[in-house]
Design a protein around this motif. Structure first.
Motif, short mmCIF file in Angstrom:
data_model
loop_
_atom_site.label_atom_id
_atom_site.label_comp_id
_atom_site.label_asym_id
_atom_site.label_seq_id
_atom_site.Cartn_x
_atom_site.Cartn_y
_atom_site.Cartn_z
N VAL A 80 0.86 -1.18 0.00
CA VAL A 80 0.00 0.00 0.00
C VAL A 80 0.90 1.23 0.00
N ILE A 81 0.71 2.07 -1.00
CA ILE A 81 1.54 3.26 -1.18
C ILE A 81 0.75 4.49 -0.73
N PRO A 82 1.29 5.31 0.16
CA PRO A 82 0.55 6.52 0.58
C PRO A 82 0.35 7.48 -0.59
N ILE A 83 -0.73 8.24 -0.54
CA ILE A 83 -0.98 9.32 -1.50
C ILE A 83 -0.87 10.63 -0.74
N LYS A 84 0.05 11.47 -1.17
CA LYS A 84 0.24 12.75 -0.48
C LYS A 84 -0.87 13.73 -0.87
N LYS A 85 -1.35 14.44 0.11
CA LYS A 85 -2.43 15.40 -0.08
C LYS A 85 -1.95 16.58 -0.90
N LEU A 86 -2.73 16.94 -1.93
CA LEU A 86 -2.45 18.13 -2.72
C LEU A 86 -3.54 19.17 -2.46
N PRO A 87 -3.19 20.44 -2.50
CA PRO A 87 -4.21 21.49 -2.32
C PRO A 87 -5.32 21.35 -3.35
N PHE A 88 -6.53 21.59 -2.93
CA PHE A 88 -7.72 21.62 -3.80
C PHE A 88 -8.09 20.25 -4.37
N THR A 89 -7.59 19.17 -3.79
CA THR A 89 -7.89 17.84 -4.33
C THR A 89 -8.41 16.94 -3.23
N ARG A 90 -9.13 15.87 -3.65
CA ARG A 90 -9.58 14.82 -2.74
C ARG A 90 -9.04 13.49 -3.23
N SER A 91 -8.63 12.65 -2.29
CA SER A 91 -8.12 11.34 -2.68
C SER A 91 -8.24 10.38 -1.51
N LYS A 92 -8.06 9.11 -1.80
CA LYS A 92 -7.92 8.11 -0.76
C LYS A 92 -6.56 8.32 -0.08
N PRO A 93 -6.37 7.74 1.12
CA PRO A 93 -5.07 7.92 1.78
C PRO A 93 -3.95 7.14 1.10
N GLY A 94 -4.29 6.10 0.33
CA GLY A 94 -3.25 5.32 -0.31
C GLY A 94 -3.84 4.39 -1.35
N PHE A 95 -2.97 3.67 -2.06
CA PHE A 95 -3.43 2.72 -3.06
C PHE A 95 -2.63 1.42 -2.98
N HIS A 96 -3.28 0.31 -3.36
CA HIS A 96 -2.61 -0.98 -3.47
C HIS A 96 -1.90 -1.04 -4.82
N ALA A 97 -0.60 -1.24 -4.82
CA ALA A 97 0.17 -1.31 -6.06
C ALA A 97 0.15 -2.74 -6.59
N PHE A 116 7.93 20.76 -5.36
CA PHE A 116 7.05 20.19 -6.37
C PHE A 116 7.29 18.69 -6.51
N PHE A 117 8.53 18.27 -6.53
CA PHE A 117 8.85 16.86 -6.79
C PHE A 117 8.70 15.96 -5.57
N THR A 118 8.59 16.54 -4.37
CA THR A 118 8.40 15.71 -3.18
C THR A 118 6.95 15.67 -2.72
N GLY A 119 6.06 16.19 -3.55
CA GLY A 119 4.64 16.04 -3.26
C GLY A 119 4.05 17.12 -2.38
N THR A 120 4.75 18.25 -2.21
CA THR A 120 4.20 19.37 -1.43
C THR A 120 4.24 20.65 -2.26
N PRO A 121 3.61 20.65 -3.43
CA PRO A 121 3.67 21.84 -4.29
C PRO A 121 2.89 23.01 -3.70
N ARG A 122 3.23 24.18 -4.13
CA ARG A 122 2.53 25.39 -3.69
C ARG A 122 1.10 25.39 -4.23
N ARG A 123 0.23 26.05 -3.52
CA ARG A 123 -1.16 26.16 -3.97
C ARG A 123 -1.23 26.85 -5.33
N THR A 124 -0.36 27.83 -5.53
CA THR A 124 -0.37 28.53 -6.82
C THR A 124 0.03 27.60 -7.96
N ASP A 125 0.95 26.66 -7.69
CA ASP A 125 1.36 25.71 -8.72
C ASP A 125 0.22 24.77 -9.08
N VAL A 126 -0.53 24.32 -8.07
CA VAL A 126 -1.66 23.43 -8.32
C VAL A 126 -2.74 24.16 -9.12
N LEU A 127 -3.00 25.41 -8.75
CA LEU A 127 -3.99 26.20 -9.48
C LEU A 127 -3.55 26.42 -10.93
#
Length: 447
Positions: free
Chosen positions: A43-60, A201-212
């Motif tokens: 199970v691989i975690p999914i990092k939270k991105l601004p303005f998005t919804r996701s499950k906490p992780g996925f089965h690879a 950006f590459f470690t999964g914590t992009p700025r809100r402006t980048d996501v927008l």
């Protein structure tokens, strides 16, 4: 699913970070091999991105048997609500990207019946004539221009031109289609999404402006393609032609047709999936035949007799589409691994295509490999690639034209790869060849 943590076996391979998908191919393959060897799919975690919804992780899902089993059982592993994103599709995106790839039967089957008219024997026969004509012209122009970038001059041109011809898209719009397609499939690549390419950006914590900014570009790309086909669809309803848009917006023998929304989203699917799969298979093919010249000699000893297995091996080895998502509909097991209703699974085709249980010496590029039950066009089941036959023909015709007219054509240097966890893409690739008129005179190759 509770918030997962990355398994210790994968500590050096964090698939939850975009940086993993910028690592060398050899690193990715080592990670896949490690996952296949685990008792259960990690199970691989999914990092939270601004303005998005996701499950906490996925089965690879990385084993060939598991990928094919999940593909065959859509009643357990659903394509709804989305297949091509780890994040839930917002309403603004569903209008443009909510195509049949994100549907289950019976709606999926109904739309597939309508669009299958695009791939009837008569249509494919006409398309093959066009593929040969287009390919010859592309190589003519490439010779006249001299080698610069193989993707722009050859690999990217053929599939988009063929698809636009099938749909009835005028040539003046081809460049727009290609640019917007690049932006849709390059939505995780800073070159296309406008994000600042830094560590955040590459470690999964992009700025809100980048996501927008990335979301805005994705919306624009989908909107422009959608509106293009919407306008053409209105014209073809009034004055139908022999093109695919006309076939989609007018009723078939069962009285079925597509709505404007369905036609637009199908076109976006066709130019992204169809264009990118073929484009990258052709680009990887030149790279592979340069890296493994003995395989190229083998092919040219009997092109007609060996090109069929060669194309299958190119698709297996390169696997242009890395993965697709599926959504678990009820509690079940996959190869003994318990899954809960609502869990997210990701079918990693690249990993399945290197499964040593199925493929002897899987990391060897072998154009005579047979059998070759790869999943490069998706696993078996209702979502197997509808355009696989056309893709095979395009790859075959392009390689024949290149290798017979330019016998010393080769990749020249490292390709510039797409930053993506979805497409194994090549954005640019330098190459070289000796112009036909120069070989007799003994001049050196152009680069």
């Amino acid at each position: 699913m509770t918030s997962p943590t990355l398994p210790p076996e994968l500590a050096e391979f964090d698939l939850s970070e975009l940086s993993f998908w910028t690592r060398p191919e050899s690193d990715r393959l080592r990670a896949y091999a490690r996952m296949r060897a685990m008792e259960r799919p990690p199970v691989i975690p999914i990092k939270k991105l601004p303005f998005t919804r996701s499950k906490p992780g996925f089965h690879a899902i990385t084993r060939h048997a598991d990928v094919t089993e999940a593909s065959r059982t859509p009643e357990l592993f659903s394509s709804e609500p989305t297949t091509n994103s780890l994040f839930e599709m917002p309403a603004w995106a569903a209008r443009f990207f909510g195509s049949m790839i994100n549907m289950d039967d019976p709606r999926h089957a109904q739309i597939r019946r309508v669009v299958s008219r695009a791939f009837s024997p008569r249509v494919l026969e006409r398309a093959e004539e066009n593929v040969r004509r287009r390919t010859a012209r592309i190589v003519d122009e490439m010779i006249a221009e001299g080698p610069r970038d193989f993707v722009a001059q050859a690999a990217a041109r053929l599939p988009v031109e063929v698809i636009c011809d099938l749909m009835g898209i005028p040539e003046r719009h081809h460049d727009l289609v290609l640019r917007r397609t690049n932006e849709i499939l390059g939505y995780t690549d800073p070159e296309y999404n406008g994000a600042k390419a830094d560590e955040r950006f590459f470690t999964g914590t992009p700025r809100r402006t980048d996501v927008l900014r990335a979301s805005a570009r994705l919306v624009r790309a989908g909107r422009d393609l959608f509106r293009l086909v919407e306008r053409l669809g209105e014209e073809r309803r009034r004055d139908p032609g022999d093109d695919l848009i006309s076939k989609l917006v007018t009723a078939n023998a069962d009285g079925e047709s597509l709505t404007a929304q369905e036609t637009g989203s199908f076109f976006i699917l066709l130019v992204t999936a169809g264009n990118e799969t073929t484009r990258n298979a052709i680009a990887h093919a030149l790279r592979l035949f340069t890296e493994f010249p003995e395989q190229r000699r083998l092919l040219m000893e009997d092109f007609d007799g060996r090109i069929g297995t060669a194309v299958e091996e190119i698709v297996r080895y390169a696997t242009p589409v890395i993965q697709f998502r599926r959504n678990v509909t009820r509690d079940c097991e996959l190869n003994g691994a318990p899954l809960k209703k609502g869990d997210l699974v990701v079918l990693i085709y690249t990993a399945a295509n290197r499964d040593e249980v199925v493929f002897t010496d899987p990391d060897r590029f072998d154009i005579l490999r047979s059998p070759n039950p790869h999943v490069g066009f998706g696993g078996p089941g209702p979502h197997y690639c509808l355009g696989a036959h056309l893709a095979r023909r395009e790859i075959t015709v392009m390689l024949r034209e290149l290798f017979t007219r330019l016998p010393d054509i080769r990749a020249d240097g490292e390709p510039d790869r797409l930053v993506s966890h979805f497409i194994n893409g090549i954005k640019r690739m330098p190459f070289t060849f000796t112009p036909p008129g120069s070989r007799d005179g003994g001049e050196e190759g152009t680069s």
